[in-house]
Scaffold this active site. Sequence first.
Site, PDB file in Angstrom:
ATOM      1  CG  ASP A  47       0.823   6.862  -2.186  1.00 24.33           C
ATOM      2  OD1 ASP A  47      -0.159   6.300  -2.117  1.00 24.33           O
ATOM      3  OD2 ASP A  47       1.868   7.176  -2.920  1.00 24.33           O
ATOM      4  CG  HIS A  49      -0.247   3.101   1.556  1.00 19.38           C
ATOM      5  ND1 HIS A  49      -1.379   3.342   2.022  1.00 19.38           N
ATOM      6  CD2 HIS A  49      -0.046   3.668   0.687  1.00 19.38           C
ATOM      7  CE1 HIS A  49      -2.229   3.685   1.021  1.00 19.38           C
ATOM      8  NE2 HIS A  49      -1.325   4.162   0.207  1.00 19.38           N
ATOM      9  CG  ASP A  90      -2.525   7.485   0.046  1.00 23.74           C
ATOM     10  OD1 ASP A  90      -3.569   8.085   0.774  1.00 23.74           O
ATOM     11  OD2 ASP A  90      -2.779   6.540  -0.452  1.00 23.74           O
ATOM     12  CG  ASN A 122      -6.945   7.434  -1.780  1.00 23.91           C
ATOM     13  OD1 ASN A 122      -5.348   7.736  -2.141  1.00 23.91           O
ATOM     14  ND2 ASN A 122      -6.988   6.017  -2.041  1.00 23.91           N
ATOM     15  CG  HIS A 123      -5.948   4.714   1.385  1.00 21.50           C
ATOM     16  ND1 HIS A 123      -7.188   3.719   1.740  1.00 21.50           N
ATOM     17  CD2 HIS A 123      -5.008   4.296   0.374  1.00 21.50           C
ATOM     18  CE1 HIS A 123      -6.938   2.846   0.671  1.00 21.50           C
ATOM     19  NE2 HIS A 123      -5.911   3.584  -0.383  1.00 21.50           N
ATOM     20  CG  ASP A 126      -8.886   4.622   4.340  1.00 18.07           C
ATOM     21  OD1 ASP A 126      -9.431   4.710   3.315  1.00 18.07           O
ATOM     22  OD2 ASP A 126      -8.256   4.136   3.804  1.00 18.07           O
ATOM     23  CG  HIS A 223      -2.370  10.997  -2.383  1.00 16.61           C
ATOM     24  ND1 HIS A 223      -1.418  10.806  -1.921  1.00 16.61           N
ATOM     25  CD2 HIS A 223      -3.918  10.071  -3.063  1.00 16.61           C
ATOM     26  CE1 HIS A 223      -1.628   9.189  -2.170  1.00 16.61           C
ATOM     27  NE2 HIS A 223      -3.403   9.231  -2.596  1.00 16.61           N
ATOM     28  CG  HIS A 258      -3.958   8.236  -6.168  1.00 18.15           C
ATOM     29  ND1 HIS A 258      -4.048   7.556  -4.739  1.00 18.15           N
ATOM     30  CD2 HIS A 258      -4.599   7.959  -6.387  1.00 18.15           C
ATOM     31  CE1 HIS A 258      -5.302   6.978  -5.345  1.00 18.15           C
ATOM     32  NE2 HIS A 258      -5.367   7.731  -6.381  1.00 18.15           N
ATOM     33  CD  GLN A 260       0.085   2.299  -3.261  1.00 15.34           C
ATOM     34  OE1 GLN A 260      -0.606   2.751  -3.197  1.00 15.34           O
ATOM     35  NE2 GLN A 260       1.321   1.364  -2.841  1.00 15.34           N
ATOM     36  NE  ARG A 381      -2.150  -1.307  -6.988  1.00 18.46           N
ATOM     37  CZ  ARG A 381      -3.128  -0.583  -6.608  1.00 18.46           C
ATOM     38  NH1 ARG A 381      -2.883  -0.760  -5.294  1.00 18.46           N
ATOM     39  NH2 ARG A 381      -3.418   0.291  -7.375  1.00 18.46           N
ATOM     40  NE  ARG A 385      -6.641  -3.480  -7.408  1.00 18.96           N
ATOM     41  CZ  ARG A 385      -6.671  -2.174  -6.311  1.00 18.96           C
ATOM     42  NH1 ARG A 385      -6.936  -0.815  -7.642  1.00 18.96           N
ATOM     43  NH2 ARG A 385      -6.803  -1.649  -5.334  1.00 18.96           N
ATOM     44  NE  ARG A 416      -5.835  -1.985   0.003  1.00 16.05           N
ATOM     45  CZ  ARG A 416      -6.010  -0.984  -1.290  1.00 16.05           C
ATOM     46  NH1 ARG A 416      -6.649  -1.060  -1.963  1.00 16.05           N
ATOM     47  NH2 ARG A 416      -4.483  -0.232  -1.408  1.00 16.05           N
TER      48      ARG A 416
END
Length: 556
Positions: A47, A49, A90, A122-123, A126, A223, A258, A260, A381, A385, A416
């Site tokens: 991750d 990112h 990621d 998954n990212h 994007d 991931h 994932h 994190q 988050r 959320r 984010r």
Amino acid sequence: MKQLFAKTALSAALLAALSGCASQADVTAPQWEADKAYKITILHTNDNHGRFWHNKYGEYGMAARKTLLDQIRAEVEAEGGTTLLLSGGDINTGVPESDLQDAEPDFKGMNMLGYDAMALGNHEFDNPLEVLRKQEGWADFPFLSANIYDKETGKRLFQPYQIFEQQGIKIAVIGLTTEDTAKIGNPEYIGDVDFRDPKAEAKKLIAELEKTEKPDVIIAATHMGHYENGNRGVNAPGDVALARYLNEGDLDMIVGGHSQEPVCMEGPNMYNKNFKPGDECKPDNQNGTWIVQAHEWGKYVGRADFEFKNGELRMVSYDLVPVNLKKKVKLADGSKKRVFIQNEIPKNEEVMTFLTPYQEKGQEQLNVKIAESNGKLEGDRNVVRFKQTNLGRLIAASHMQRAKADFAVMNSGGVRDSIAAGDITYKDVLTVQPFGNIVTYTDMTGAEVMDYLNVVATKPIDSGAYAQFYGISMTVANGKVSNVVLNGKKLDPKETYRFTVPSFNAAGGDGYPKISEHPGYVNTGFVDAEVLKEFLEKNSPVDVNKFAPKGEITYL
Ligand SMILES: [Zn+2]
């Protein structure tokens, strides 16, 4: 050398598979000596990112990570061992300087750091697939995933595994990606992509490998997320479920990502909730498989030292090594200061020289002040959320105004970060909205709106699907919506209403109803971050109280 050798081994295996020849005695016979103890160290991160650069406090960053990795490698080599560096995926999305450059500094930086393989996250989806293919071209290590298929051809889209030979020991690394990518990846780009059950794919692939490659060690770079005791909530099954699904010890190790988290356990199936950087970390073990994860952003390098003897792999020690992380200490005068938790790791100069132009290029575009606010705009988050927040509502308001809509729906997973009080830059905006989603609107009857709200307003908290609203009030109880009020009036089933939702959700992302084929649907072409930027500019100085929730959405 290692790369070259591994690729040769792989192509031999592929040839064997193609010719239908299952046994290749020369390729698969063990090359290690009986009764000899071999040292193998697995290094890992996940991750990333977009964090190729250190943060403003000088924490983490690829240049310091490189120094640390080189130190560990030298130490292991001095003891006659070898290392393998894996990523749990990621790499993409999260920092504008990286995002604006398609994570080029991150992937090329990973080459310099000597990554051997990564799992696709998954990212990585994007962006359009062409961008991912371009990134594959930049990387001189494989992007692994065994469970991603082309819907049309039924063929795998990525390399499922890679074989590494070290000291005569054959290590297979297989890649797996969360099935949730189908739900949380951008539907505009993954319509033709099939994310199959990674557990079933792993079982199948391991059985194949046992016949063809006969690896001595099998590691999964995944991931999929690590969930304590497999309690995954609304998420797809993660690493714990994977290890439990396979035969005991099928996998020696899972290098994950994932969720994190630093995966550090207190006892069986119990997280060490008090783990702090620098503390001892015991990785999880499920069904004979070690499961590790190094939190996120390159904050740590995970280091697992193994001893391999007579075909058995035994973990000797494990450590999550902090990469220039800091803690706050109170000074004598009562003020607070951030200090390194451990000795500062110097930044590798070659890596700094390489990354600096990317950082400068990115910053030039981003550090211009565009607005200011009188308070924090909440996008953390762990808050956004769970409940309506001023930032979630402000973003929704910006979409609503741009599309001249009656109300707006904004998925909290698309928020984010928070924006601190004071000056706001374009960088802040892009950190909050890094995905480049397009604002869409749809004209629907009140009756259709009710059906829509019954789905999106009842999404569970603690998921990216949880919706932020603006311009509407309602009561949510027992999975149903009632008392819907719009423009100060009760919703009329026969009236037509206009609402906005990000293109991601309009296409069915987050499990929202797919409305992109509804006759009233319009893709405005406006990118979310630009809409937000303009809204902040026009409303500056921004009064955060104006956007604070005042009980519009009542959950019973
Ligand atoms: Zn992820």
